[in-house]
Structure formats: structure tokens, C-alpha cells
Design a protein around this motif. Sequence first.
Motif, short mmCIF file in Angstrom:
data_model
loop_
_atom_site.label_atom_id
_atom_site.label_comp_id
_atom_site.label_asym_id
_atom_site.label_seq_id
_atom_site.Cartn_x
_atom_site.Cartn_y
_atom_site.Cartn_z
N PRO A 102 -43.57 39.52 -48.80
CA PRO A 102 -42.51 39.74 -47.80
C PRO A 102 -41.98 38.39 -47.33
N ASN A 103 -40.69 38.27 -47.23
CA ASN A 103 -40.06 36.99 -46.94
C ASN A 103 -40.34 36.52 -45.51
N TYR A 104 -39.89 35.27 -45.23
CA TYR A 104 -40.12 34.63 -43.94
C TYR A 104 -39.44 35.44 -42.81
N PRO A 105 -40.16 35.73 -41.72
CA PRO A 105 -39.53 36.45 -40.61
C PRO A 105 -39.00 35.51 -39.52
N ILE A 106 -37.96 35.97 -38.83
CA ILE A 106 -37.52 35.35 -37.59
C ILE A 106 -38.24 36.08 -36.46
N VAL A 107 -38.84 35.32 -35.56
CA VAL A 107 -39.69 35.88 -34.51
C VAL A 107 -39.19 35.42 -33.14
N VAL A 108 -39.27 36.31 -32.15
CA VAL A 108 -38.81 35.99 -30.80
C VAL A 108 -39.93 36.26 -29.81
N GLN A 109 -39.95 35.51 -28.72
CA GLN A 109 -40.91 35.77 -27.65
C GLN A 109 -40.63 37.14 -27.04
N GLY A 110 -41.64 37.98 -26.95
CA GLY A 110 -41.46 39.32 -26.45
C GLY A 110 -41.12 39.39 -24.97
N LYS A 111 -41.45 38.34 -24.21
CA LYS A 111 -41.25 38.36 -22.76
C LYS A 111 -39.86 37.91 -22.33
N PHE A 117 -38.19 40.28 -36.05
CA PHE A 117 -37.05 41.21 -36.01
C PHE A 117 -36.11 41.06 -37.20
N ALA A 118 -36.20 39.96 -37.92
CA ALA A 118 -35.31 39.77 -39.07
C ALA A 118 -36.07 39.10 -40.20
N VAL A 119 -35.71 39.45 -41.42
CA VAL A 119 -36.35 38.87 -42.60
C VAL A 119 -35.27 38.38 -43.55
N GLY A 120 -35.52 37.24 -44.17
CA GLY A 120 -34.55 36.68 -45.09
C GLY A 120 -34.40 37.52 -46.34
N VAL A 121 -33.17 37.63 -46.82
CA VAL A 121 -32.87 38.36 -48.06
C VAL A 121 -32.39 37.34 -49.10
N GLU A 122 -33.05 37.33 -50.24
CA GLU A 122 -32.68 36.44 -51.35
C GLU A 122 -32.48 37.29 -52.60
N ARG A 123 -31.37 37.05 -53.30
CA ARG A 123 -31.08 37.82 -54.52
C ARG A 123 -31.18 39.31 -54.26
N GLY A 124 -30.75 39.73 -53.08
CA GLY A 124 -30.72 41.14 -52.73
C GLY A 124 -32.06 41.72 -52.30
N SER A 125 -33.09 40.88 -52.19
CA SER A 125 -34.43 41.39 -51.87
C SER A 125 -35.04 40.66 -50.67
N PRO A 126 -35.79 41.38 -49.81
CA PRO A 126 -36.49 40.73 -48.68
C PRO A 126 -37.87 40.22 -49.08
N PHE A 179 -29.82 38.17 -43.52
CA PHE A 179 -31.03 38.67 -42.87
C PHE A 179 -30.96 40.18 -42.73
N ALA A 180 -32.12 40.83 -42.87
CA ALA A 180 -32.24 42.27 -42.68
C ALA A 180 -33.27 42.53 -41.59
N ALA A 181 -33.20 43.70 -40.97
CA ALA A 181 -34.15 44.04 -39.91
C ALA A 181 -35.55 44.22 -40.49
N THR A 182 -36.57 43.84 -39.70
CA THR A 182 -37.96 44.02 -40.12
C THR A 182 -38.81 44.29 -38.89
N ASP A 183 -40.10 44.55 -39.12
CA ASP A 183 -41.04 44.71 -38.02
C ASP A 183 -42.42 44.26 -38.47
N ASP A 184 -43.40 44.34 -37.59
CA ASP A 184 -44.74 43.82 -37.87
C ASP A 184 -45.41 44.51 -39.06
N ARG A 185 -45.14 45.80 -39.25
CA ARG A 185 -45.82 46.54 -40.32
C ARG A 185 -45.53 45.98 -41.71
N ALA A 186 -44.39 45.33 -41.87
CA ALA A 186 -44.04 44.77 -43.19
C ALA A 186 -45.03 43.70 -43.64
N TYR A 187 -45.81 43.15 -42.70
CA TYR A 187 -46.70 42.04 -43.02
C TYR A 187 -48.17 42.47 -43.13
N ASP A 188 -48.42 43.79 -43.09
CA ASP A 188 -49.78 44.28 -43.27
C ASP A 188 -50.35 43.89 -44.63
#
Length: 292
Positions: free
Chosen positions: A227-236, A109-118, A266-275
Motif C-alpha cells: 500500500p502506497n505512502y499515506p498522508i496523515v493528519v493530527q486527529g485533534k 486520509f489519502a494515499v498516493g496513486v501511481e500508474r492508476g494504482s494505490p 491521491f485517493a481516500a484511504t483509512d487505517d485498515r489499508a495498512y493491516d
Amino acid sequence: MLKRRTLNTALASAALALFVPHAALAQGANPARLRVALLPDENASTLIQNAQPLKQYLERTLKKEVEIVVTTDYSSMIEAMRFGRIEVAYFGPFSYVLAKSKAPDIEPFAVGVERGSPTYQSVLIATAGGPVAKLDDVRGKPFGFGDQASTSSHLAPRAHLLKKVGLDGEKDYRPVHLGTHDAVARAVQAGQVPAGALSKPILDNLVKRGTVDASKIVQLDLTAAIPNYPIVVQGKLAPELKQAIKKAFLEMNDKEVLKSFRVESFAATDDRAYDVLRDTAGVLKLDLARMK
């Protein structure tokens, strides 16, 4: 600063908790204690010590007890997420892809932003004055990687060597897996391996801290953006808890807290960013289902 005994106790407790049978650890959809795992890409004691501001921020924001967990390696972190032994995790990009293949319910759900970029890059380095002066020189020699599930210390640089100079790790050089990014940097600096690869932000941080002497290494090349490191949460987890966790990270603005992640926000992200990493794994002919 935490005392060594406190750190060792925390590490032992975290390791024990991860390997207790799953049934004993079931906490429900809205647990009183949240276990937040950080990727073991550096020394575990250092990571836990540096994450104390994060722990305090999350406890204050979420009104819950928070335990910071650092697993022994990437695969044990993936398994801990898979079996519900941690609720929130800071994955590397490729280790997230592996985790998602084994635990479809987890949500980035979140991706790290460094130097203005994810995004960030992997850096390929060599020992200053050593036998590797350019990428072609890697042929026939050992090359230092971190964990097998690491994006910037394995997947990305391995694909870069194949695409840029046609070097296949199965036959053209000898991959040496050293576990962590800092282990790669130290091994290259000492000449224990003539070249290796790790995250560019991590290398910059190691040089800044004095762990690595910049005069003893040379930069060979940089990979394409990752794509930068994501923060991930249990879906349940309960929807209201997931929303609170997401809000806590996306609105995080304390520099001391963000330092735990080596990002500025941190900026919002989703699974598609890691394709893109799934595509890279395909280039390397890696079978995600069979990888640990």
C-alpha cells in the motif's frame, strides 16, 4: 531554485522547531501555521527544494502559513507526530504503522496513486558483475537496507528474502542500514554492498535524474504490492481544518505539486489499508511497541 544558504536555514529552523519542548509548540486545534513533514527518504535539501510548489499550493488553498519539515530520520518524524510538533505528515507505509502504534489519534486520509494504482513495489538490486546474481547469492553477504522503519527499503524486502528463499536477516546475511533509499542505490552501484533494496519508484526516479547509472546495477526481484505512502493528519485538529486539509490533498491535480510525492493523484484511504504491513511485521517477528 532556492539558494544553498536558504535551504540550510530552512533545515536548521525545522530541526530546531522539532526539538523545542512540546508545551512551547502547542498551537491549538486551528493553528495559524501548519507544519507539513515529508519522509526523509532522500536528501533533505532536495526534498525541501522540490516541495516549494506544494508549500505555495497549500498556503493558497488553506489560507495559512505552511512550513515544510524534513526530519533527520524516520524515528524523529514519528516522535514529532506523536508529540504534536507537526500537523500533517507524508509517511512511509510501515513508518505510519509505527507512528499509529505510538499516537493512536493520528488519521491517514489519502494515499498516493501511481500508474492508476494505490500500491507500489520494492526492488531488490545487485551490483552489475558483482558476487550476487540471484537472491540465493545474498547468503553470507552484506545486504543494504535504508532506515529500519522503511517499508520498501527494509520491511518488505526483508520479508521477501525470508519467504522467497528462506534467508533470515538474523543469521543468513548481514543487514546494513544506510538510512535513505538513494544511499542504498549509490552503495550498490559502487559495489560498497553487493546487493540492497529500495522503492522501485524512487529507483526509477534516481535513474531518470542520472543519480544512478542503470548499467551498473541489476534487478534481482520485485516484492508483492505494498500500500502506497499515506498522508496523515493530527486527529485533534479542528474538524473544519481537517476537512479542508483532506479536500486540498484529494483534489490536488497540479503536476508540479504532485511531483513532490512522486504520484499522479491521491485517493481516500483509512487505517485498515495498512493491516497487511502489521501482518508482515508479524512474519518477521517484529515487536512494533519496542521499535523506534
